[in-house]
Design a protein around this motif. Structure first.
Motif, PDB file in Angstrom:
ATOM      1  N   PRO A  61      94.399 -20.387  32.830  1.00  0.00           N
ATOM      2  CA  PRO A  61      93.449 -19.567  32.062  1.00  0.00           C
ATOM      3  C   PRO A  61      92.251 -19.115  32.884  1.00  0.00           C
ATOM      4  N   TRP A  62      92.091 -19.656  34.087  1.00  0.00           N
ATOM      5  CA  TRP A  62      90.900 -19.355  34.881  1.00  0.00           C
ATOM      6  C   TRP A  62      91.202 -18.247  35.878  1.00  0.00           C
ATOM      7  N   LEU A 119      83.451 -21.008  30.017  1.00  0.00           N
ATOM      8  CA  LEU A 119      83.093 -21.547  31.332  1.00  0.00           C
ATOM      9  C   LEU A 119      83.486 -23.016  31.441  1.00  0.00           C
ATOM     10  N   ARG A 120      83.663 -23.460  32.669  1.00  0.00           N
ATOM     11  CA  ARG A 120      83.906 -24.873  32.949  1.00  0.00           C
ATOM     12  C   ARG A 120      83.226 -25.241  34.254  1.00  0.00           C
ATOM     13  N   ILE A 121      82.614 -26.417  34.290  1.00  0.00           N
ATOM     14  CA  ILE A 121      81.933 -26.893  35.490  1.00  0.00           C
ATOM     15  C   ILE A 121      82.877 -27.774  36.299  1.00  0.00           C
ATOM     16  N   CYS A 122      83.007 -27.494  37.591  1.00  0.00           N
ATOM     17  CA  CYS A 122      83.747 -28.343  38.525  1.00  0.00           C
ATOM     18  C   CYS A 122      82.745 -28.850  39.563  1.00  0.00           C
ATOM     19  N   CYS A 186      86.874 -14.273  45.168  1.00  0.00           N
ATOM     20  CA  CYS A 186      85.932 -15.295  44.695  1.00  0.00           C
ATOM     21  C   CYS A 186      86.300 -16.685  45.164  1.00  0.00           C
ATOM     22  N   SER A 187      87.533 -17.115  44.922  1.00  0.00           N
ATOM     23  CA  SER A 187      87.917 -18.482  45.248  1.00  0.00           C
ATOM     24  C   SER A 187      88.029 -18.704  46.750  1.00  0.00           C
ATOM     25  N   PRO A 225      91.223 -19.931  41.538  1.00  0.00           N
ATOM     26  CA  PRO A 225      90.217 -20.607  40.706  1.00  0.00           C
ATOM     27  C   PRO A 225      90.714 -21.902  40.077  1.00  0.00           C
ATOM     28  N   SER A 226      91.992 -21.941  39.686  1.00  0.00           N
ATOM     29  CA  SER A 226      92.516 -23.137  39.026  1.00  0.00           C
ATOM     30  C   SER A 226      92.587 -24.341  39.960  1.00  0.00           C
ATOM     31  N   ASP A 227      92.579 -24.109  41.290  1.00  0.00           N
ATOM     32  CA  ASP A 227      92.648 -25.232  42.231  1.00  0.00           C
ATOM     33  C   ASP A 227      91.451 -26.167  42.086  1.00  0.00           C
TER      34      ASP A 227
END
Length: 311
Positions: A61-62, A119-122, A186-187, A225-227
């Motif tokens: 989803p990211w 959003l999600r914080i990593c 981005c990633s 991004p999902s990584d």
């Protein structure tokens, strides 16, 4: 050349345009805004056409990642702080992120521009202050770089079996060393920043009797991004819009109401009336349980088995 630029600008605008409507927020932006720390990676569930391509390619989803750099006074190095001040002319108290975005390139934006998005914080586990500043410094050194659309296409082709593609259409991801191009995504930019301090994301682990354990950094161009979400070296922090930790029980969440589902929502979600019907058909009270007869039969069979084994 002028025609090519016009076509490229049109395609960029077309790919960048949002194709999904912004629905009710899935996360609490205010809590995220107060929780986020410099060097945190923020994942975004994008709504544009290029976001849909990335999500389908990565099965996640990211579709977007950005690096939180804090407020202006959070940046330790005076020279780097000056670069940020010149690149972003807003308030010095504004919370800032650095990102690589189609049609914009690598730029600094206020965190508030993502208010209402999912959003999600990593958070990188155990990273010290000095190294976190180095990550931020590296990312800021990439300001002004163009967005590499070709890399997105290369990454998509990388997920197909090689035999399905002609050799001339093979991936060009490895033709250049990381960090040597003037374009990025981005990633990739964020992955390069963490590789700069040897912080792992999804490394290759090799082990043998002679040399023991050795880690190999993944090529940043293959980073998605999902990584950051999957990585065991990043702490995942979620703040849902309605958090039952603020209630005494998750059952007190506002499930019941008179809201009506229409269109695609009716296909994807259940109304309060449907939930009540489900509860009626499959009540666990015992009396109205649809499988109560089975349970009784099962109990009877169990009793008979016990009786046989006793004899």
């Amino acid at each position: 050349m002028k025609l090519f630029k016009m076509v490229a600008a049109y395609l960029t605008d077309w790919l960048s345009r949002d194709v999904q409507e912004r629905h009710s927020p899935l996360c609490d932006f205010e809590r995220i805004r107060h929780e986020v720390k410099p060097c945190d990676v923020l994942l975004v569930e994008g709504r544009s056409r290029v976001s849909q391509v990335i999500k389908q390619t990565t099965q996640s989803p990211w579709s977007h990642a950005m690096l939180y750099i804090g407020r202006l006074h959070d940046i330790e190095d005076d020279r780097v702080r000056q670069v940020v001040r010149e690149s972003y002319g807003g308030s010095p108290d504004e919370q800032l992120v650095i990102e690589s975005e189609l049609g914009v390139g690598t730029a600094i934006l206020p965190l508030s521009s993502y208010d209402g998005e999912h959003l999600r914080i990593c958070r990188p586990k155990g990273i010290n202050y000095g190294d976190s500043q180095k990550v931020i410094h590296y990312a800021i050194s990439r300001l002004g770089m163009d967005y590499n659309v070709r890399q997105i296409l290369d990454l998509a082709r990388f997920f197909f079996p090689y035999s399905f593609l002609p050799r001339r259409l093979g991936s060009s991801l490895f033709q250049h060393s990381p960090g040597q191009e003037t374009k990025t995504v981005c990633s990739t930019m964020i992955a390069e920043a963490f590789s700069f301090i040897h912080f792992p994301i999804l490394p290759l682990v090799k082990q043998n009797d002679e040399s023991g354990v050795q880690l190999f950094q993944r090529n940043p161009k293959l980073c998605t991004p999902s990584d950051f979400d999957y990585s065991p070296y990043f702490q995942i922090i979620k703040y849902p819009f309605l958090d039952y930790s603020h209630h005494s029980d998750y059952r007190l969440l506002p499930w019941h109401g008179r809201g009506v589902l229409e269109g695609k929502e009716a296909d994807l979600y259940m109304s309060s009336q449907q939930i009540q019907q489900l509860q009626t058909e499959s009540s666990v009270d015992g009396e109205s349980l649809r499988d109560s007869s089975f349970l009784a039969t099962g109990k009877k069979d169990s009793d008979e088995s016990s009786s046989i084994s006793t004899h």
